[in-house]
Write an enzyme that holds these catalytic residues in place. Structure first.
Site, mmCIF file in Angstrom:
data_model
loop_
_atom_site.group_PDB
_atom_site.id
_atom_site.type_symbol
_atom_site.label_atom_id
_atom_site.label_comp_id
_atom_site.label_asym_id
_atom_site.label_seq_id
_atom_site.Cartn_x
_atom_site.Cartn_y
_atom_site.Cartn_z
ATOM 1 C CB SER A 22 30.976 -0.906 -32.607
ATOM 2 O OG SER A 22 30.571 -1.354 -31.324
ATOM 3 N N GLY A 36 27.827 -2.300 -29.524
ATOM 4 C CA GLY A 36 27.981 -1.381 -28.408
ATOM 5 C C GLY A 36 29.299 -1.470 -27.672
ATOM 6 C CD GLU A 89 20.645 -4.882 -27.958
ATOM 7 O OE1 GLU A 89 21.766 -4.342 -27.957
ATOM 8 O OE2 GLU A 89 19.584 -4.257 -28.182
#
Length: 255
Positions: A214, A175, A101
């Site tokens: 995840s 995610g 990110e």
């Protein structure tokens, strides 16, 4: 952080990302209290917003807390940035660098991440360097090339198992609830391990390689059983003790 033995303890790290205010200090305390039940066999930590580190560490003197990024310089005209020394001064014991990110959203290069990792190590922090491919890169058959290139260019030359971990996080799995096939995870972790050993010799066997993307209480037992998966970097499932505990329990069983 893990102590470097190849029969190493699992290392489970929560990444709170841009979540958490003073109202969440109680949840951090609850997670730390819960984690003590697994401390005999599992190492764990939370990487929380920099604004919370000082207040959280003052309450939790024995639980490992860290930052999510740091600047490569000790100080200077870098408005809005946080140095590794500042993280350490606030009570952090470790930091993430190179999360996808930040690579994507902040245009961080491998050279930037290498500099940040070295700065953090110089400040006495443990470091987790994040690497991972996009879905487009995996579909193009470039996953190994991309990830191994990131490891080669992002990891400092003086890396060692006493301060460094690698977190493999396929970008498309973060995610989303999607995870790679276990064979794909095994292939990637083995390839990273081979590169670390080729570069650093026996010490490369002892650098922890975490899986992120995840991981939750349902899939943690499968993921943590894969060879060379030495722990996990956990996003959303680390925000509460209730969701984080099953992952620590799975790690304890797999240790």
């Amino acid at each position: 952080m893990p102590n470097g033995s190849r029969a190493m303890r699992k290392f489970i790290v929560g990444n709170w990302k841009m979540n958490g205010t003073s109202a969440d200090l109680a949840e951090i305390e609850a997670i730390a209290a819960m984690a003590t039940s697994y401390a005999a066999s599992v190492d764990s930590a939370l990487c929380i917003p920099a604004t919370l580190i000082d207040r959280a560490t003052s309450r939790l003197l024995e639980y490992t807390l860290g930052g999510q990024d740091c600047h490569m310089q000790v100080s200077g005209a870098h408005t809005g940035c946080v140095s590794a020394e500042m993280l350490a001064d606030a009570g952090a014991a470790l930091t993430l660098v190179g999360h996808s990110e930040r690579r994507a959203g902040q245009n961080e290069t491998d050279a930037d991440i290498r500099g940040k990792a070295q700065a953090a190590q110089n400040a006495g922090l443990k470091v987790i360097i994040c690497v991972g491919e996009t879905l487009e890169e995996r579909d193009a058959g470039q996953a190994l090339e991309i990830v191994l290139g990131q490891v080669q260019k992002s990891v400092p030359d003086e890396a060692g198992s006493d301060w460094l971990s690698i977190a493999y996080e396929p970008v498309w799995a973060i995610g989303t609830g999607r995870i790679p096939e276990d064979s794909d995870v095994a292939e990637m972790h083995w390839a990273i391990r081979e590169q670390l050993v080729a570069r650093f010799g026996p010490d490369g066997k002892n650098i922890s390689i975490l899986y992120g993307g995840s991981m939750n209480g349902d899939n943690a037992p499968m993921l943590l059983a894969i060879p060379n998966v030495d722990g996990g970097l956990i996003g959303g499932a680390s925000l509460t003790a209730t969701k984080f505990e099953p992952i620590l329990a799975a790690a304890a069983k797999s240790s």
